[in-house]
Design a protein around this motif. Structure first.
Motif, PDB file in Angstrom:
ATOM      1  N   ALA A  12       0.865  -1.176   0.000  1.00 58.61           N
ATOM      2  CA  ALA A  12       0.000   0.000   0.000  1.00 58.61           C
ATOM      3  C   ALA A  12       0.902   1.226   0.000  1.00 58.61           C
ATOM      4  N   ASP A  13       0.295   2.402  -0.131  1.00 56.87           N
ATOM      5  CA  ASP A  13       1.083   3.638  -0.087  1.00 56.87           C
ATOM      6  C   ASP A  13       1.792   3.789   1.252  1.00 56.87           C
ATOM      7  N   THR A  14       1.102   3.427   2.326  1.00 59.85           N
ATOM      8  CA  THR A  14       1.692   3.424   3.665  1.00 59.85           C
ATOM      9  C   THR A  14       1.550   2.029   4.252  1.00 59.85           C
ATOM     10  N   VAL A  15       2.661   1.449   4.709  1.00 60.02           N
ATOM     11  CA  VAL A  15       2.636   0.116   5.308  1.00 60.02           C
ATOM     12  C   VAL A  15       3.180   0.220   6.732  1.00 60.02           C
ATOM     13  N   ILE A  16       2.411  -0.307   7.686  1.00 55.45           N
ATOM     14  CA  ILE A  16       2.814  -0.297   9.090  1.00 55.45           C
ATOM     15  C   ILE A  16       2.921  -1.742   9.562  1.00 55.45           C
ATOM     16  N   ASP A  17       4.100  -2.125  10.009  1.00 57.22           N
ATOM     17  CA  ASP A  17       4.303  -3.467  10.548  1.00 57.22           C
ATOM     18  C   ASP A  17       4.019  -3.428  12.038  1.00 57.22           C
ATOM     19  N   LEU A  18       2.971  -4.130  12.467  1.00 54.86           N
ATOM     20  CA  LEU A  18       2.539  -4.101  13.862  1.00 54.86           C
ATOM     21  C   LEU A  18       2.860  -5.411  14.578  1.00 54.86           C
ATOM     22  N   ARG A  19       3.950  -6.020  14.183  1.00 53.44           N
ATOM     23  CA  ARG A  19       4.424  -7.209  14.883  1.00 53.44           C
ATOM     24  C   ARG A  19       4.598  -6.891  16.378  1.00 53.44           C
ATOM     25  N   ASP A  20       4.128  -7.779  17.228  1.00 54.17           N
ATOM     26  CA  ASP A  20       4.190  -7.623  18.682  1.00 54.17           C
ATOM     27  C   ASP A  20       3.299  -6.498  19.212  1.00 54.17           C
ATOM     28  N   GLY A  32     -16.067  -1.221   5.286  1.00 53.24           N
ATOM     29  CA  GLY A  32     -17.082  -0.183   5.231  1.00 53.24           C
ATOM     30  C   GLY A  32     -17.079   0.759   6.413  1.00 53.24           C
ATOM     31  N   MET A  33     -16.341   0.416   7.471  1.00 58.20           N
ATOM     32  CA  MET A  33     -16.271   1.282   8.648  1.00 58.20           C
ATOM     33  C   MET A  33     -15.165   2.330   8.478  1.00 58.20           C
ATOM     34  N   SER A  34     -15.279   3.409   9.240  1.00 59.99           N
ATOM     35  CA  SER A  34     -14.234   4.432   9.217  1.00 59.99           C
ATOM     36  C   SER A  34     -12.903   3.827   9.664  1.00 59.99           C
ATOM     37  N   ALA A  35     -11.837   4.303   9.067  1.00 58.13           N
ATOM     38  CA  ALA A  35     -10.497   3.770   9.348  1.00 58.13           C
ATOM     39  C   ALA A  35      -9.928   4.433  10.588  1.00 58.13           C
ATOM     40  N   ASP A  36     -10.442   4.014  11.753  1.00 61.97           N
ATOM     41  CA  ASP A  36     -10.000   4.523  13.051  1.00 61.97           C
ATOM     42  C   ASP A  36      -9.538   3.336  13.892  1.00 61.97           C
ATOM     43  N   PHE A  37      -8.240   3.238  14.144  1.00 66.20           N
ATOM     44  CA  PHE A  37      -7.752   2.149  14.987  1.00 66.20           C
ATOM     45  C   PHE A  37      -6.488   2.579  15.715  1.00 66.20           C
ATOM     46  N   ILE A  38      -6.170   1.846  16.792  1.00 65.94           N
ATOM     47  CA  ILE A  38      -4.999   2.139  17.604  1.00 65.94           C
ATOM     48  C   ILE A  38      -4.189   0.865  17.794  1.00 65.94           C
ATOM     49  N   ALA A  39      -2.920   1.026  18.131  1.00 61.23           N
ATOM     50  CA  ALA A  39      -2.045  -0.132  18.360  1.00 61.23           C
ATOM     51  C   ALA A  39      -1.099   0.171  19.511  1.00 61.23           C
ATOM     52  N   LEU A  40      -0.896  -0.849  20.348  1.00 58.78           N
ATOM     53  CA  LEU A  40       0.021  -0.736  21.484  1.00 58.78           C
ATOM     54  C   LEU A  40       1.082  -1.810  21.385  1.00 58.78           C
ATOM     55  N   ASN A  41       2.329  -1.413  21.566  1.00 60.22           N
ATOM     56  CA  ASN A  41       3.468  -2.324  21.501  1.00 60.22           C
ATOM     57  C   ASN A  41       3.556  -3.105  22.813  1.00 60.22           C
ATOM     58  N   LEU A  42       3.528  -4.420  22.701  1.00 64.84           N
ATOM     59  CA  LEU A  42       3.583  -5.271  23.894  1.00 64.84           C
ATOM     60  C   LEU A  42       4.995  -5.449  24.445  1.00 64.84           C
ATOM     61  N   ASN A  43       5.980  -4.963  23.724  1.00 63.43           N
ATOM     62  CA  ASN A  43       7.376  -5.089  24.173  1.00 63.43           C
ATOM     63  C   ASN A  43       7.709  -3.999  25.190  1.00 63.43           C
ATOM     64  N   TRP A  91       1.375 -11.779  27.554  1.00 64.96           N
ATOM     65  CA  TRP A  91       1.189 -11.918  26.110  1.00 64.96           C
ATOM     66  C   TRP A  91       0.142 -12.961  25.743  1.00 64.96           C
ATOM     67  N   HIS A  92      -0.245 -13.795  26.692  1.00 69.77           N
ATOM     68  CA  HIS A  92      -1.252 -14.804  26.389  1.00 69.77           C
ATOM     69  C   HIS A  92      -2.634 -14.184  26.191  1.00 69.77           C
ATOM     70  N   ASP A  93      -2.857 -12.944  26.653  1.00 72.10           N
ATOM     71  CA  ASP A  93      -4.150 -12.279  26.476  1.00 72.10           C
ATOM     72  C   ASP A  93      -3.926 -10.777  26.315  1.00 72.10           C
ATOM     73  N   PRO A  94      -3.443 -10.358  25.142  1.00 73.03           N
ATOM     74  CA  PRO A  94      -3.119  -8.939  24.962  1.00 73.03           C
ATOM     75  C   PRO A  94      -4.316  -8.012  25.108  1.00 73.03           C
TER      76      PRO A  94
END
Length: 465
Positions: free
Chosen positions: A47-55, A392-403, A411-414
């Protein structure tokens, strides 16, 4: 058209109708709308912007249904007071607000919210001394990039007429209604994925007249916008309503047309079983503000009973002078924990007591608290385009780094870890398809440049009083 791909999440929590949680999941966005959600290998490869959200754990953006952003200028004042004493202490300070102060404090408050996972926020600005306008709040929200429901609040019942606020911070009711109409016609966007909507929000039963409540409801319904106010927050409010109107707060607002699926009330701490049933039948919404209710010793909202009755319940941080923070993820944690220590009488009508709601030992689980902060809040604001992650939903999301040390051993239940382990700031926030927080930093506002001005305005306001 632009595209964005976020992939490889440790856990992708959709909150969709099936409540899917996808290990290794991701999302593909085109412009500002989600096009696909699923395991990363099923999504487009680039994609134009790619975000790797590993972990990382990914959640829908959190939604704040009640705030007073200007109050970030006056934190930790009257820290041991009840609501009425606290208000009487702060009204003279708030009388020094300026339009610049409104803009600056809105930037500050929305920055704090965005860094804590909020992607959509309502705000209830009800005091307009000097040159203050709601327009500056709306401009600030656009500048920071948060989806915004601007509530045109008002106070018209001053001390000389038996109200709580001093006369100098009240407004003429004819002007309030004219300005409300202007704001709706200028800014309200009813379209799907809208970034700005306007709400009409007379402040409270003890600061406006019944006439303003009725006229505001008629105006809002003529334009198809929502209604909001404070309600049943304290025992003192109940006594005021009984003495002034001969009714408890809920029957009072019901008599004015302030129930229904286009209305939501903040706090709703002191409600009877019959009043809770009324809210459920009419789909009247509630903004639950646990930290403020605890700070002001107001009591505990009967969240479980309201949800059982069918009333939409969302989450609110309330003003930054009565919380004294604007951390929405922390507020979700507070909501979860507070219901676990609510008096048993709050749950007396629930089969099975504390475990009757969802078959677990606790009154409110982490996932239920997150649901209140996402889907519940979206329902309270009348939105069907935010609150969960699906095509179809608005592109609103968040991510938190577990490291982080905070999440070590969890990590068994993030999904549960983000509440139980003590909420921190988010690492990523995408709002309307745009990256607003990147690796823990805002992309739209330089806080190092902004905060000195905020603190200077705060000092001047407090010292002036």
């Amino acid at each position: 058209m632009t595209t964005l791909l976020a992939r490889n999440a440790r856990l992708f929590v959709t909150m969709d109708n099936e409540r899917r949680e996808i290990a290794g999941g991701g999302v593909f966005v085109r412009d500002n709308v989600i096009e696909a959600v699923g395991p990363s290998e099923t999504l487009p490869p680039t994609a134009d912007t790619v975000i790797d959200l590993r972990d990382h754990v990914v959640l829908p953006g959190l939604i704040n249904t009640h705030h007073h952003l200007y109050q970030s200028l006056t934190r930790v004042i009257a820290p041991d007071a009840d609501l009425f004493t606290w208000l009487k202490t702060l009204y003279p300070i708030w009388a020094n607000l300026t339009d610049e102060a409104v803009y600056v404090s809105t930037i500050t408050g929305l920055a704090e919210l965005a860094l804590s996972g909020c992607t959509t926020s309502s705000d209830h600005l009800y005091i307009f001394p000097n040159d203050c306008t709601l327009d500056s709040q709306i401009r600030a929200a656009a500048d920071i990039g948060v989806r915004f429901h601007a509530a045109r609040g008002s106070m018209s019942l001053g001390e000389s007429q038996g109200g709580l606020p001093p006369d100098r911070v009240t407004e003429d009711e004819a002007f309030i209604l004219r300005d409300s109409r202007r704001l709706i016609e200028t800014y309200h966007d009813a379209a799907r994925h809208a970034m700005t909507r306007v709400v009409l929000a007379p402040c409270s039963p003890f600061s406006v007249t019944p006439d303003l409540m009725r006229e505001s409801a008629a105006l809002a319904r003529a334009y198809g916008v929502r209604l909001h106010t404070h309600l049943a927050e304290t025992i003192e409010e109940e006594a005021f309503c009984l003495e002034t109107f001969g009714l408890r707060p809920v029957p009072y607002v019901e008599s004015l047309g302030w129930t229904g699926d286009d209305v939501w009330h903040a706090h709703c701490v002191h409600m009877s079983a019959g009043e809770i049933d009324l809210f459920g039948r009419t789909r009247t919404g509630v903004a639950h503000c646990p930290s403020s209710n605890m700070r002001l010793a107001s009591g505990i909202c009967r969240v479980l009973d309201l949800r059982r009755a069918g009333a939409p319940v969302g989450l609110g941080v309330d003003g930054s002078a009565s919380n004294d923070a604007g951390h929405l993820l922390a507020e979700a944690r507070q909501a979860m924990l507070l219901q676990r220590v609510a008096p048993d009488r709050y749950l007396s009508e629930a089969p099975g007591g504390r475990g009757g709601f969802a078959g677990h030992a606790a009154a409110l689980s982490a996932r239920e608290a997150l649901e209140i902060a996402t889907r519940g809040s979206a329902a309270v604001l009348g939105r069907d385009d935010v609150g969960y992650l699906a095509p179809g939903m608005s592109a609103d999301f968040i991510a938190l780094n577990l490291n982080r040390v905070d999440y070590a051993g969890a990590w068994h239940d993030p999904a549960a870890a983000v509440l139980f382990c003590g909420p921190r700031g988010v690492d990523w926030s995408v709002i309307n398809g745009r990256v607003i927080v990147k690796e823990g930093r805002l992309t739209t506002v330089d806080l190092e440049q902004h905060l000195p001005r905020h603190n200077a305005i705060s000092r001047a306001m407090i010292e002036q009083e």
